[in-house]
Scaffold this motif. Sequence first.
Motif, PDB file in Angstrom:
ATOM      1  N   ILE A   5       0.820  -1.206   0.000  1.00 19.18           N
ATOM      2  CA  ILE A   5       0.000   0.000   0.000  1.00 19.18           C
ATOM      3  C   ILE A   5       0.856   1.259   0.000  1.00 19.18           C
ATOM      4  O   ILE A   5       1.934   1.317   0.567  1.00 19.18           O
ATOM      5  N   ASP A   6       0.392   2.284  -0.652  1.00 19.53           N
ATOM      6  CA  ASP A   6       0.972   3.611  -0.535  1.00 19.53           C
ATOM      7  C   ASP A   6       0.006   4.397   0.329  1.00 19.53           C
ATOM      8  O   ASP A   6      -0.964   4.963  -0.158  1.00 19.53           O
ATOM      9  N   ALA A 141      -8.768  -4.455   3.752  1.00 21.87           N
ATOM     10  CA  ALA A 141      -8.837  -5.608   2.855  1.00 21.87           C
ATOM     11  C   ALA A 141      -7.898  -6.704   3.352  1.00 21.87           C
ATOM     12  O   ALA A 141      -6.676  -6.523   3.387  1.00 21.87           O
ATOM     13  N   LEU A 142      -8.451  -7.841   3.739  1.00 21.33           N
ATOM     14  CA  LEU A 142      -7.630  -8.908   4.298  1.00 21.33           C
ATOM     15  C   LEU A 142      -6.661  -9.501   3.278  1.00 21.33           C
ATOM     16  O   LEU A 142      -5.629 -10.054   3.659  1.00 21.33           O
ATOM     17  N   GLU A 143      -6.980  -9.375   1.998  1.00 18.41           N
ATOM     18  CA  GLU A 143      -6.051  -9.903   0.998  1.00 18.41           C
ATOM     19  C   GLU A 143      -4.787  -9.047   0.908  1.00 18.41           C
ATOM     20  O   GLU A 143      -3.798  -9.463   0.293  1.00 18.41           O
ATOM     21  N   PHE A 358      -6.833  -9.947  13.745  1.00 14.46           N
ATOM     22  CA  PHE A 358      -6.752  -8.626  13.130  1.00 14.46           C
ATOM     23  C   PHE A 358      -7.355  -7.564  14.045  1.00 14.46           C
ATOM     24  O   PHE A 358      -6.797  -6.472  14.216  1.00 14.46           O
ATOM     25  N   LEU A 359      -8.480  -7.889  14.660  1.00 12.95           N
ATOM     26  CA  LEU A 359      -9.142  -6.940  15.555  1.00 12.95           C
ATOM     27  C   LEU A 359      -8.273  -6.597  16.761  1.00 12.95           C
ATOM     28  O   LEU A 359      -8.385  -5.501  17.323  1.00 12.95           O
ATOM     29  N   ILE A 377       0.741  -3.687   9.768  1.00  9.87           N
ATOM     30  CA  ILE A 377      -0.271  -4.562   9.173  1.00  9.87           C
ATOM     31  C   ILE A 377      -1.525  -3.775   8.844  1.00  9.87           C
ATOM     32  O   ILE A 377      -2.121  -3.947   7.768  1.00  9.87           O
ATOM     33  N   LEU A 378      -1.923  -2.887   9.737  1.00  8.75           N
ATOM     34  CA  LEU A 378      -3.083  -2.036   9.471  1.00  8.75           C
ATOM     35  C   LEU A 378      -2.799  -1.103   8.301  1.00  8.75           C
ATOM     36  O   LEU A 378      -3.655  -0.907   7.423  1.00  8.75           O
ATOM     37  N   VAL A 379      -1.616  -0.531   8.259  1.00  8.39           N
ATOM     38  CA  VAL A 379      -1.243   0.371   7.173  1.00  8.39           C
ATOM     39  C   VAL A 379      -1.297  -0.357   5.821  1.00  8.39           C
ATOM     40  O   VAL A 379      -1.833   0.156   4.840  1.00  8.39           O
TER      41      VAL A 379
END
Length: 403
Positions: A5-6, A141-143, A358-359, A377-379
């Motif tokens: 992700i950016d 998005a979990l993917e 994740f939560l 991971i959230l980012v």
Amino acid sequence: MSTPIDAQDEKGTIPTGSKGSTAMPVVVAVPKELAPGEQRVATVPEVVQKLTKLCLEVRVEHDAGTGAYYPDELFTAAGAKIVTSRTDLLDGARIVLRVQPPTVAEVDQLAGGTIVIGFMNATNNLEAVARMRDRRVTAFALELVPRITRAQSMDALSSQATAAGYTAAILGAGNCPKFLPMLTTAAGTIRPATVLILGAGVAGLMAIATAKRLGAIVEAYDVRRAAGEQVRSLGAKFLELEIDAESQGGYARELTPEEKAKEQQMVSAAVARADIVITTAAIPGRKAPLLITRETVATMRLGAVIVDLAAESGGNCELTQAGKTVHVHGITILGPQNLPSRVPFHSSQMYAKNLQSFLALLVDKEGAIAEEFTDEILVASLLVHAGEVLHRPTRELLSGVKP
């Protein structure tokens, strides 16, 4: 895994989340999946018990777990509130847990600031992503969860691929006209069937393990030579070819034309002698590579079966039709879709535990939502937030620019 992700805004800072409140518990809503054929549910009673201990209020839509054999009574006993209408389910909900991506109509039911977590499949759901952006919905998005050691418990792609690999082997066995194991009977000895697995990722390895347990002779091929050790550890023969096509993140890169020709020759010979072929080769965000041509199918044994796990992204077999069973030259070609949904009890259980982990990054032990989404991971998995699409490839697609 998808391109990283950016997630930086104009000022180069990471977008922040919202502060939760311990006075009023954060409401976590679990809607019933409405996609055709989807039997999974985003949480299970075992996980509900864990979430309620975090001071979260868990609401589950009526019959959301029925398809996965988790009736409402089990959710109620675990501490969840069963809600009969979608409006009541979402009223005041801060977090929504899903399996399938939300449709545009479902996004329109969400209040601004709602956090949605699940598979988003953004490339094929651009309209819904744009609507989440415009309604200022936050979507994880979990993917996009990075494949790092700390994120293994959140890796929903792997957990669902495990279910898919198992189901593919069972489908192959169920459609094969032969016994899989060797049998010694009064009527003579039955030779074991040969199963070929193309692609030794998570799904492929699970298919190998399942076929071995069923007693078949198993061969496997993957363009990543490092996969050979894992294949052999499961008791299968690894087909050797002097090509190393492993790229960053553990996925396979696209082969050169010369490499493709060598691969095709070896694979074709292996396919021709197999009774069951299970193909799992995929390149994230791109059409599935062609591994089995129509000419190769014509060389296969009568009664042979192909189970194409890449059917939804174009198929590894030239004759595959997504969602259909094709019979040609005495060969059965299966193009199954959403295989994890065929074993919904355990695939839901694994998926729910992925979401639970994740939560734990998003909500603290007092039930407050993180003020800032700073965890790596959230980012990485933050798709949409505060009116912006933060995943660069998706943002470029929405802008009409090729990534």
